[in-house]
Every structure is written in structure tokens, then in C-alpha cells.
Design a protein around this motif. Structure first.
Motif, PDB file in Angstrom:
ATOM      1  N   LYS A  87      -2.143   2.133 -10.253  1.00 37.43           N
ATOM      2  CA  LYS A  87      -3.173   1.226 -10.755  1.00 37.43           C
ATOM      3  C   LYS A  87      -2.556  -0.123 -11.079  1.00 37.43           C
ATOM      4  CE  LYS A  87      -6.149   4.576 -10.548  1.00 37.43           C
ATOM      5  NZ  LYS A  87      -7.098   4.599  -9.460  1.00 37.43           N
ATOM      6  N   ARG A 110      -1.202 -11.245  -5.479  1.00 38.08           N
ATOM      7  CA  ARG A 110      -1.873 -10.924  -4.232  1.00 38.08           C
ATOM      8  C   ARG A 110      -1.108 -11.460  -3.022  1.00 38.08           C
ATOM      9  NH1 ARG A 110      -6.815  -9.379  -5.546  1.00 38.08           N
ATOM     10  NH2 ARG A 110      -7.667  -9.772  -3.485  1.00 38.08           N
ATOM     11  N   ARG A 114     -10.486  -9.612  -5.505  1.00 42.45           N
ATOM     12  CA  ARG A 114     -10.786  -8.605  -4.499  1.00 42.45           C
ATOM     13  C   ARG A 114      -9.608  -7.642  -4.342  1.00 42.45           C
ATOM     14  NH1 ARG A 114     -12.813 -12.841   0.162  1.00 42.45           N
ATOM     15  NH2 ARG A 114     -14.748 -13.509  -0.836  1.00 42.45           N
ATOM     16  N   PRO A 115      -9.868  -6.410  -3.877  1.00 36.35           N
ATOM     17  CA  PRO A 115      -8.731  -5.527  -3.558  1.00 36.35           C
ATOM     18  C   PRO A 115      -7.910  -6.133  -2.430  1.00 36.35           C
ATOM     19  CG  PRO A 115     -10.796  -4.613  -2.730  1.00 36.35           C
ATOM     20  CD  PRO A 115     -11.165  -5.771  -3.607  1.00 36.35           C
ATOM     21  N   ILE A 116      -6.610  -5.902  -2.449  1.00 35.32           N
ATOM     22  CA  ILE A 116      -5.760  -6.550  -1.445  1.00 35.32           C
ATOM     23  C   ILE A 116      -5.791  -5.812  -0.115  1.00 35.32           C
ATOM     24  CG2 ILE A 116      -4.277  -7.607  -3.176  1.00 35.32           C
ATOM     25  CD1 ILE A 116      -2.209  -5.473  -2.611  1.00 35.32           C
ATOM     26  N   TYR A 117      -6.359  -4.605  -0.076  1.00 26.21           N
ATOM     27  CA  TYR A 117      -6.521  -3.895   1.197  1.00 26.21           C
ATOM     28  C   TYR A 117      -7.646  -2.871   1.055  1.00 26.21           C
ATOM     29  CZ  TYR A 117      -3.687  -0.310  -1.181  1.00 26.21           C
ATOM     30  OH  TYR A 117      -3.205   0.605  -2.075  1.00 26.21           O
ATOM     31  N   THR A 118      -8.193  -2.465   2.198  1.00 25.94           N
ATOM     32  CA  THR A 118      -9.197  -1.400   2.220  1.00 25.94           C
ATOM     33  C   THR A 118      -8.736  -0.321   3.193  1.00 25.94           C
ATOM     34  OG1 THR A 118     -10.444  -2.584   3.938  1.00 25.94           O
ATOM     35  CG2 THR A 118     -11.126  -2.927   1.652  1.00 25.94           C
ATOM     36  N   ALA A 166       0.826  -1.205   0.000  1.00 22.51           N
ATOM     37  CA  ALA A 166       0.000   0.000   0.000  1.00 22.51           C
ATOM     38  C   ALA A 166       0.861   1.257   0.000  1.00 22.51           C
ATOM     39  CB  ALA A 166      -0.934  -0.003   1.209  1.00 22.51           C
ATOM     40  N   ASN A 184       4.678  -2.157  -8.590  1.00 18.64           N
ATOM     41  CA  ASN A 184       3.264  -1.788  -8.453  1.00 18.64           C
ATOM     42  C   ASN A 184       2.403  -2.366  -9.572  1.00 18.64           C
ATOM     43  OD1 ASN A 184       3.514  -0.320  -6.069  1.00 18.64           O
ATOM     44  ND2 ASN A 184       3.943   1.593  -7.122  1.00 18.64           N
ATOM     45  N   ASN A 193       2.281   1.901  -3.340  1.00 19.08           N
ATOM     46  CA  ASN A 193       1.267   2.389  -4.274  1.00 19.08           C
ATOM     47  C   ASN A 193       1.144   3.906  -4.259  1.00 19.08           C
ATOM     48  OD1 ASN A 193      -1.105  -0.376  -3.825  1.00 19.08           O
ATOM     49  ND2 ASN A 193       0.724  -0.221  -5.079  1.00 19.08           N
TER      50      ASN A 193
END
Length: 319
Positions: A319, A176, A300-304, A81, A171, A84
Motif C-alpha cells: 500500500k 509517480r 491516479r494509480p500508476i498502473y492498471t 509493480a 514501496n 509491490n
């Protein structure tokens, strides 16, 4: 704010006892740099005062930016993250427990200025760690080097400097189950090591438990080697050979020594347990690979994120 040259990515999980000292030492180091700096702190779902302390640093220092996960996603995802969101040309990844000495950053930058795109810290020793920890770490890195299809340097962690070009490629990689130090080696470019003596934690309890270390080790091996799959095949061939030998042995006993005490329930039980254990081992190896395929295809996204601070519209995640 001027676009930074240096970006520091620091994952944090329940490090309230270390944040103040970490920041103090980082400020001493960044004061010696020749360009703008950003500090990106990633709160990995901490349950102590870490997030509030990070907010305070952000309010006092415009260079401090932070991400806060909605829950704990793990160290490697926290590093991902941070990468990113970085904007610098030179990106340094380090932990908050001060086992990674911030003062080493200056030497890393010297190597970067000499033309190296990846500069990783390589441990010469682990101070005040148990013999079991040292032994298992030593064994893991040597086994990984033997099995991996890329040369992953031994005794290295995530403490490193990476050029912007390397981070952009990192990136863009969609994996995952991320093993950052392995991906870093796989990318290539000019890489070199900085050797150091690893210090004990400045304060607090070790966050990387044996279970987490084991999971990371499995991720490293599964992500960079197909040898375990071949091992399952070899074990299957070996068990088939043993089974064939047992068949011939039993036929011999039946024909030439029918009263042998080795014939009967005991022999059958041993053979069944052996073949059953081989089958379960092979299924387990297959399950590790299939499980990772399952995680990849879900998409799924790897983090929220539940909160960010210090990022502008131009500092969007990769991205």
C-alpha cells in the motif's frame, strides 16, 4: 507454497525471442540457491507472444508468477509493480534481454549475506553498442552525479539486489515519476557494486529507444536536482546583464556615433531573438517541474492490471 527467500522481478515488453533462454538461465542459477525462489514477470502491455509464453511458464512452474498491465506503462512502472508484489527477503531486479547476466545473481547474494542491503551491478563496458550510445550514456551519468543531491553511482542500471527493508521503504514512497536507481541511492543503507561487462541483447530489437532514454534521463535529473531551476535564474540574470550592456551601448552610439551601421533593425532583432530564446528556455524548465507536480496531485494509480497469475490472498500489493 513456502514463503520465498529470493524474489526475482523481471519487466517484459515484447520479449518473445528472449523469454525461453532467460528462463533457462534463471533456472540454472536458482538451482544453486539455498532457499525458495519466486519469479515475478511483469508484462508491460506486450503486443507479441510474451504474455502467452509467460502463462505457459506459470503453468509449468509454480514459482513463476506474473502481472499483466492493461496497457504499456513503461519500464520503471513495471519494476515498481513487481516490487509491490514481492514476498522474498532478498529481491533481485533484472531485465529480460539478458544484457543483465543472471549468473551475476549468485555474487549479489554473496554480498547480501555479508550484510549489504543494496548490491547494484556497475557496467565496465557496453559491448556492441554504438559510439553515440556509449558517449551519451557516459555524459548523462556524469552530469547526473554533478547535479543530483544524492550520490547516484555512475554506469548503473536497475539490475540490482535489494534487501526486504529497502524494498518496503521504496514501496512506501509515493512518487509517480519514478527513477528507481535514484530512489535506491536516496534510501541509503549499506550499498556496494558488482562490476561486469554488459553483453549485447540476446535477441530482438532494442526496446529502450533514444526517446525513452531521453525521457528517463530527464526524469532522473528533475527528480533529484533543483539545479535546472537555479540555472534558469542564472540565465535570467545573465540576459538582464546583457540587456543592460546593450542599452548602455545603444545610448553611447546615439550620443557619440549616431551614424554607426550597428544601430537599427539588425541590432533590435538580435536582442529580441536572444531575450525570447532565454524566456522560452526558462519557461520550459519551469514546465518540466510543474508538469511533475501536476502528475503527482492527480492521484491516479500508476498502473492498471488486467490479469495476474500465481498470487494468493497473502501476496497483496504494498500500500
Amino acid at each position: 507454497m513456502t514463503k520465498p527467500i529470493y524474489s526475482l522481478v523481471i519487466p517484459i515488453y515484447n520479449e518473445e525471442e528472449n523469454i525461453t533462454e532467460m528462463y533457462r538461465r534463471l533456472i540454472n542459477v536458482t538451482a544453486q540457491l539455498d532457499g525458495e525462489v519466486e519469479l515475478i514477470l511483469i508484462d508491460d502491455g506486450s503486443r507479441d507472444r510474451s504474455l502467452s509464453m509467460i502463462r505457459e511458464l506459470h503453468h509449468c512452474d509454480r514459482r513463476v508468477r506474473y502481472l499483466s498491465f492493461a496497457r504499456n506503462f513503461g519500464h520503471q512502472i513495471a519494476v515498481t509493480a513487481g516490487l509491490n508484489f514481492v514476498q522474498g527477503k532478498s529481491i533481485i531486479v533484472m531485465d529480460a534481454d539478458l544484457q543483465d547476466p543472471p549468473e551475476l545473481i549468485l555474487k549479489m547474494i554473496e554480498k547480501w549475506q555479508q550484510g549489504y542491503q543494496v548490491v547494484y551491478a556497475q557496467r565496465l563496458s557496453r559491448q556492441k553498442e554504438s559510439w553515440l550510445k556509449r558517449l551519451t550514456a557516459y555524459a548523462f551519468y556524469r552530469i547526473l552525479q554533478r547535479l543530483a543531491n544524492v550520490d547516484i553511482p555512475a554506469d548503473t542500471g536497475d539490475f540490482c539486489l535489494m534487501d526486504r527493508q529497502v524494498v518496503d521503504i521504496l514501496n512506501a514512497m509515493p512518487e509517480r515519476n519514478r527513477y528507481i536507481r535514484g530512489l535506491r541511492a536516496w534510501i541509503g543503507f549499506r550499498q556496494t557494486a558488482i562490476h561486469f561487462e554488459r553483453n549485447p541483447r540476446f535477441a530482438g530489437k532494442v526496446k529502450y529507444t533514444f526517446g525513452k532514454s531521453w525521457a528517463l534521463a530527464v526524469d532522473g535529473i528533475i527528480s533529484f536536482s533543483a539545479v535546472p531551476l537555479r540555472l534558469a535564474t542564472y540565465i535570467g540574470l545573465l540576459s538582464a546583464g546583457v540587456a543592460l550592456f546593450m542599452i548602455l551601448l545603444v545610448l553611447y552610439w546615439r550620443l557619440f556615433d549616431p551614424v554607426s551601421p550597428l544601430i537599427g533593425f539588425t541590432l533590435i532583432t538580435i536582442a529580441m531573438l536572444f531575450l525570447g530564446s532565454v524566456q522560452l528556455l526558462c519557461i520550459g524548465i519551469l514546465g518540466e517541474y510543474i508538469g511533475r507536480i501536476y502528475e503527482e496531485v492527480k492521484g491516479r494509480p500508476i498502473y492498471t492490471l488486467k490479469e495476474t497469475g500465481g498470487f494468493t490472498k497473502t501476496s497483496e500489493p504494498a500500500k
